[in-house]
Write a protein that holds these residues in place. Sequence first.
Motif, mmCIF file in Angstrom:
data_model
loop_
_atom_site.group_PDB
_atom_site.id
_atom_site.type_symbol
_atom_site.label_atom_id
_atom_site.label_comp_id
_atom_site.label_asym_id
_atom_site.label_seq_id
_atom_site.Cartn_x
_atom_site.Cartn_y
_atom_site.Cartn_z
ATOM 1 N N GLN A 1 0.871 -1.174 0.000
ATOM 2 C CA GLN A 1 0.000 0.000 0.000
ATOM 3 C C GLN A 1 0.914 1.233 0.000
ATOM 4 O O GLN A 1 0.485 2.345 0.246
ATOM 5 C CB GLN A 1 -0.925 -0.035 1.236
ATOM 6 C CG GLN A 1 -2.010 1.030 1.283
ATOM 7 C CD GLN A 1 -2.865 1.079 0.023
ATOM 8 O OE1 GLN A 1 -3.465 0.084 -0.370
ATOM 9 N NE2 GLN A 1 -2.894 2.219 -0.644
ATOM 10 N N HIS B 1 -1.704 -0.934 -10.858
ATOM 11 C CA HIS B 1 -0.560 -0.786 -9.946
ATOM 12 C C HIS B 1 -0.618 -1.873 -8.877
ATOM 13 O O HIS B 1 -1.584 -2.634 -8.804
ATOM 14 C CB HIS B 1 -0.484 0.625 -9.350
ATOM 15 C CG HIS B 1 -1.612 1.000 -8.438
ATOM 16 N ND1 HIS B 1 -2.933 1.019 -8.837
ATOM 17 C CD2 HIS B 1 -1.624 1.367 -7.125
ATOM 18 C CE1 HIS B 1 -3.695 1.410 -7.826
ATOM 19 N NE2 HIS B 1 -2.925 1.613 -6.769
ATOM 20 N N HIS C 1 -0.812 -2.076 -5.569
ATOM 21 C CA HIS C 1 -1.403 -2.029 -4.230
ATOM 22 C C HIS C 1 -2.294 -3.255 -4.020
ATOM 23 O O HIS C 1 -2.941 -3.726 -4.958
ATOM 24 C CB HIS C 1 -2.139 -0.712 -4.015
ATOM 25 C CG HIS C 1 -1.174 0.429 -3.832
ATOM 26 N ND1 HIS C 1 -1.526 1.740 -3.960
ATOM 27 C CD2 HIS C 1 0.153 0.409 -3.534
ATOM 28 C CE1 HIS C 1 -0.444 2.501 -3.743
ATOM 29 N NE2 HIS C 1 0.576 1.708 -3.490
ATOM 30 N N HIS D 1 -5.588 -3.895 -5.525
ATOM 31 C CA HIS D 1 -5.677 -3.897 -7.000
ATOM 32 C C HIS D 1 -5.094 -5.159 -7.616
ATOM 33 O O HIS D 1 -5.264 -5.399 -8.804
ATOM 34 C CB HIS D 1 -4.976 -2.650 -7.574
ATOM 35 C CG HIS D 1 -5.731 -1.391 -7.249
ATOM 36 N ND1 HIS D 1 -6.574 -0.771 -8.141
ATOM 37 C CD2 HIS D 1 -5.804 -0.671 -6.104
ATOM 38 C CE1 HIS D 1 -7.131 0.288 -7.569
ATOM 39 N NE2 HIS D 1 -6.674 0.367 -6.330
ATOM 40 N N HIS E 1 1.550 8.467 -6.291
ATOM 41 C CA HIS E 1 0.812 7.414 -5.573
ATOM 42 C C HIS E 1 1.567 6.089 -5.545
ATOM 43 O O HIS E 1 1.608 5.412 -4.531
ATOM 44 C CB HIS E 1 -0.567 7.221 -6.214
ATOM 45 C CG HIS E 1 -1.422 6.219 -5.497
ATOM 46 N ND1 HIS E 1 -1.887 6.419 -4.220
ATOM 47 C CD2 HIS E 1 -1.874 4.990 -5.869
ATOM 48 C CE1 HIS E 1 -2.599 5.362 -3.839
ATOM 49 N NE2 HIS E 1 -2.597 4.486 -4.816
ATOM 50 N N ASP F 1 -7.028 4.508 -8.802
ATOM 51 C CA ASP F 1 -6.355 5.437 -7.883
ATOM 52 C C ASP F 1 -5.690 6.635 -8.571
ATOM 53 O O ASP F 1 -4.731 7.208 -8.052
ATOM 54 C CB ASP F 1 -5.325 4.703 -6.996
ATOM 55 C CG ASP F 1 -5.994 3.707 -6.063
ATOM 56 O OD1 ASP F 1 -7.231 3.616 -6.085
ATOM 57 O OD2 ASP F 1 -5.283 3.018 -5.307
HETATM 58 ZN ZN ZN Z 1 -3.346 2.492 -4.781
#
Ligand code: ZN
Length: 484
Positions: A63, A340, A342, A345, A405, A424
């Motif tokens: 994250q 991405h 995270h 996701h 991010h 995001d």
């Molecule tokens: Zn993210």
Amino acid sequence: MRKINALQKITLLIFALIIYSSCNNPKTTSQIVFENLQKEYGFSETLKKFRVKYKSISPFSHQSYDYKHPEDPINGYNTSTTEIDLENEQFYSHNKGFYPGEFLFEFFHFQKDSLVISYDVNGVLIGKQVEVGEDTFSNVKKRATSFLDFTNVSDLLTYQKQGDSIETILSKEKNEAVIKHMDKDSSINIYTFKMNPTQLLSIESKAKNTKTVFSNYKDVNGISFAHSVDVYRSDNLQRQYVIEELNKITKVDPNKLVIPEGYIVPNKEKVQEQSKVIEIAKNLYLITTPDGGRNMLFKVTDKSITVFGAPISDKVSKNVISLIEDKFPNKNIDYVYVTHSHHDHIGGLNAYAQQNVTILADSYTIEAIKAYPRFEKDINKFKFSPIRHNQILNDVQFFIPKNSHSLGQSFAYFTDSQIIYEGDFLEVPFDNTIPTYMSKVEKEFVEFVRKEKLKIKRIVGNHRNANISLETMNAYYDSNTTKK
Ligand SMILES: [Zn+2]
């Protein structure tokens, strides 16, 4: 030798009885320890109304901006101010969550009868809709106070008084007392105290495999409490709390127990719809999770199908895969694209890997997926194909803009339908109301698509809103950049 008289005999007898009884009924270890607890923590039984301000951090590789540096402060933290009245069962909590790219999710929660009302201060996630949930005050209390040593000890004192199963071991060498408490559902919590003065050091929950460690005791406003609290799960540090303020109050601020003007309370509960396949452009289909929280797209070409988005879990992916197979039984899913790395996701990637589907992502994201602990066991089954900035594949153009991010993060642009799929990069709530806060990464994204002069008809967010218009995106950007 002098004879003793009757009175002396009786006195001696009583004396002997006292010695006898005290030899046979010494205080038990448990009594000694609980007397100490009562002495040091007795205040907690009357401290029923207070305000607590704290900060918490959950360093989590997947994250973080860079999965290799979860400890970096840019990865964000949470703050909370909570007022709670344990007697009258009232509370409010004002929470702010900061995430990489300067996302800020700010919520108020408060109790009204058996309901917990939540509203989104800046309208970033749920817009002007109020969320109404049912919850018991005991759950609320647990969440709002689990990191406070004295509320935990107050509960323990109650368990002891009500005669729960408790075992106490005193270790004189370590100057520690260990108390095992078994609760109603037979789960065991182990409390370890330092003695003289008595201070809670840790609570271990066997059922949850967690250990909460209390430290940095300081006396503030006549209350001594642990200012630092670390929560471990399976020996890994999950969350660190720093308690910044603790004050007694006479009541919970009534002004905080009302919904501000402009918010809408839904008059019925949201009905959970089944996921279905909706064609949003030629050969491009949308699937939304039943709770409406996540959106996936898939693009169909002559023989092959590419899925966009593999969030949360294999369960979500399996549902998507079966909907696609039902609609296109003669075609194969060859690729799955993720924006991405995270955790929310990529959580559903394994279901695709098990079906031999190749993962499309930028090279940083691929590297991070390979390092995701949950995939460790199956990672040799994962197949990857890295995308490059500006690459076009089956009429889909991929962009990997520099952003704050995630070190690697891309979006897909469907050149024929002028639709963007992103995760995001833009958070607009369902009701398309314009949030009053915009993160840095969202500004970067808008500036990027403007610089690239992308013609945009629709933006599909992986989170929530699957139909953000160009007008909404512009209004969001403009209202958060031109003011102030
Ligand atoms: Zn993210």
